[in-house]
Structure formats: C-alpha cells, structure tokens
Design a protein around this motif. Structure first.
Motif, mmCIF file in Angstrom:
data_model
loop_
_atom_site.group_PDB
_atom_site.id
_atom_site.type_symbol
_atom_site.label_atom_id
_atom_site.label_comp_id
_atom_site.label_asym_id
_atom_site.label_seq_id
_atom_site.Cartn_x
_atom_site.Cartn_y
_atom_site.Cartn_z
ATOM 1 N N LYS A 2 -19.103 3.809 20.568
ATOM 2 C CA LYS A 2 -20.422 4.663 20.043
ATOM 3 C C LYS A 2 -21.294 3.756 19.478
ATOM 4 N N HIS A 28 -29.257 8.078 18.387
ATOM 5 C CA HIS A 28 -27.885 8.323 18.572
ATOM 6 C C HIS A 28 -27.219 7.780 17.390
ATOM 7 N N GLU A 208 -23.852 6.077 27.441
ATOM 8 C CA GLU A 208 -22.675 6.764 27.855
ATOM 9 C C GLU A 208 -21.802 5.746 28.408
ATOM 10 N N GLU A 211 -19.541 4.486 25.607
ATOM 11 C CA GLU A 211 -18.773 5.379 25.182
ATOM 12 C C GLU A 211 -17.557 5.525 25.737
ATOM 13 N N ASN A 212 -17.903 5.260 27.317
ATOM 14 C CA ASN A 212 -16.696 5.483 28.231
ATOM 15 C C ASN A 212 -16.296 4.207 28.454
#
Length: 245
Positions: A2, A28, A208, A211-212
């Motif tokens: 993150k 974020h 994203e 994060e993945n």
C-alpha cells in the motif's frame, strides 16, 4: 504494497500523468512525495497545495549526474515511479526518424535504466519497496506513425521484465504500466486526444497494482483490449520465472 505512509519518488511529477499520480498517492495516504522534475520551480504550486508532503528534487533523465544526486537526496524512498518520458511523432522512414529514435531512447530507455541503477540500492536499503515503470500499449504493438516512440517503449518494457527478475532477489517489486491514449499534453501531441481518458484511471490502477503485487497494469479502455489479447502470452511466458537456457 500500500502507498499509505510510504515515501514515493515520481519523475515528471509536475504535469500530466505524473502530477495525477502524485495527487492520487497523497489522497491514499502517502507520507511524502519527491516530485522529480527538470525545473523544480514548476513544482511550487504543488508545494503550496500540499506543504512539506511534496519535496521538489531535480532530475533530468538524460543527465545521469542529476539522477545520482537525487538518489542521495531521496535516501528514504520506498517506491520509485518512473513516469517521465518523451514522444516524437516519427515513422521509420521519415527524414528525422534516427534523430527521434536517439532522443527517445536517451530518455525513455537509458533514462529509465539510469533511474533503476541509481535507486536499486536505495530501495534495497529501505526493505525492498517497489519500482514502477510507465510503459505503454505501444510497447507490445508498434504503430507506423509512432515507430520510434513504439521502439523506445518496447525496449523499456523489455528492461522492465529483466529488472523484475533481477530486483526480486532484493525484495523489490516491479510494476509495468501500459496506458493507451490519456488526456495529457502528450496525448494531445499524439493526435489521439478525442479518445483519450483521464489520467486518474492510470494513477488509480497503478495504486491497485501495487496493492495486488501484479506485474502488468493495463488501466484504460484501449489498454484493457490489449490486455485481453495479451494476457495468455503474458501469463505463460512473460510473468513466470523461467530458467535461462
């Protein structure tokens, strides 16, 4: 991974996709962003907007000494996002094609490698982190009117794949982002502004992807069409760790 509470460096952060990435990672929860640009005065509006969360740093991808100096300054960086790039509209047989290719390779290919070489030890020292490269759909499909740009992005994508394998040994995640036409100055210069999508689709997909812990990110409508056709090859050949012959 993150972006919350992370320290991030973004090249070309003063406009276009780079500026939108900066705004998105701060939204974020990023702790600090090094805005790496050729002219640090262009970052002052962002400093005024975000205070000490934005730190201007001078980087010119065609000048190795500026990248080395920036790596000394941004010694606490967790994520490096190499967004800066150049575009020349040149076909392979155009009179200026060689000059265009040399210019684009110096920034889009050699510049990226300079960033990776300078910041790999920094990322290692800080626990691994991530290196993100803004490639393009033209890195996997060349277009005649953008022959030299396509070639430079194909080369940078090839380097991104190699760096993914090399940097995995030190725990650094590598992300390859492949946008189609995006509503920026470069998108307008390409003549594709009518079908371009907002830069926010790139920044949000990039976050994203981090994060993945994916390798490929195809953020926009055109890019997803490429992804649909390319996915099988990528999963079978590009993404697995394959032993060298």
């Amino acid at each position: 991974m993150k972006v919350t509470n992370k320290t991030i460096l973004i090249t070309g952060a003063n406009r276009g996709i780079g500026k939108t990435i900066l705004e998105s990672v701060l939204a974020h929860g990023a702790a600090k962003v090094y805005a790496a640009v050729r002219d640090v005065s262009t970052v002052l509006p962002l400093v005024e907007a975000y205070g000490d969360k934005v730190v201007p740093v001078a980087i010119d991808l065609s000048q190795p000494e500026t990248i080395a100096a920036a790596a000394q300054t941004a010694h606490d960086v967790d994520i490096v996002i190499n967004n800066a790039g150049v575009l020349k509209t040149a076909g392979a047989l155009d009179a200026h094609s060689i000059e265009s290719l040399e210019f684009e390779f110096d920034v889009n290919v050699f510049g990226f490698l300079r960033v990776a070489r300078a910041f790999a030890p920094v990322l290692k020292a800080n626990g691994g982190g991530a290196l993100v490269q803004l490639n393009s759909v033209v890195s996997i499909k060349s277009f005649a009117n953008y022959a030299t740009y396509s070639a430079s992005k194909a080369a940078s994508y090839s380097l991104t794949q190699s760096l993914r394998d090399s940097l995995s040994e030190q725990g650094t995640h590598v992300l390859s982002v492949h946008p189609g036409p995006i509503a920026t100055d470069m998108g307008e210069a390409s003549g594709l502004i009518e079908i371009a999508e907002p830069a926010s689709v790139v920044s949000e997909a990039l976050i994203e992807g981090l994060e993945n812990e994916t390798f490929h990110v195809f953020p926009d409508t055109m890019a997803k069409q490429f992804e649909g056709a390319y996915k099988g090859f990528a999963e079978a050949i590009v993404e697995p760790q394959m032993a060298e012959a």
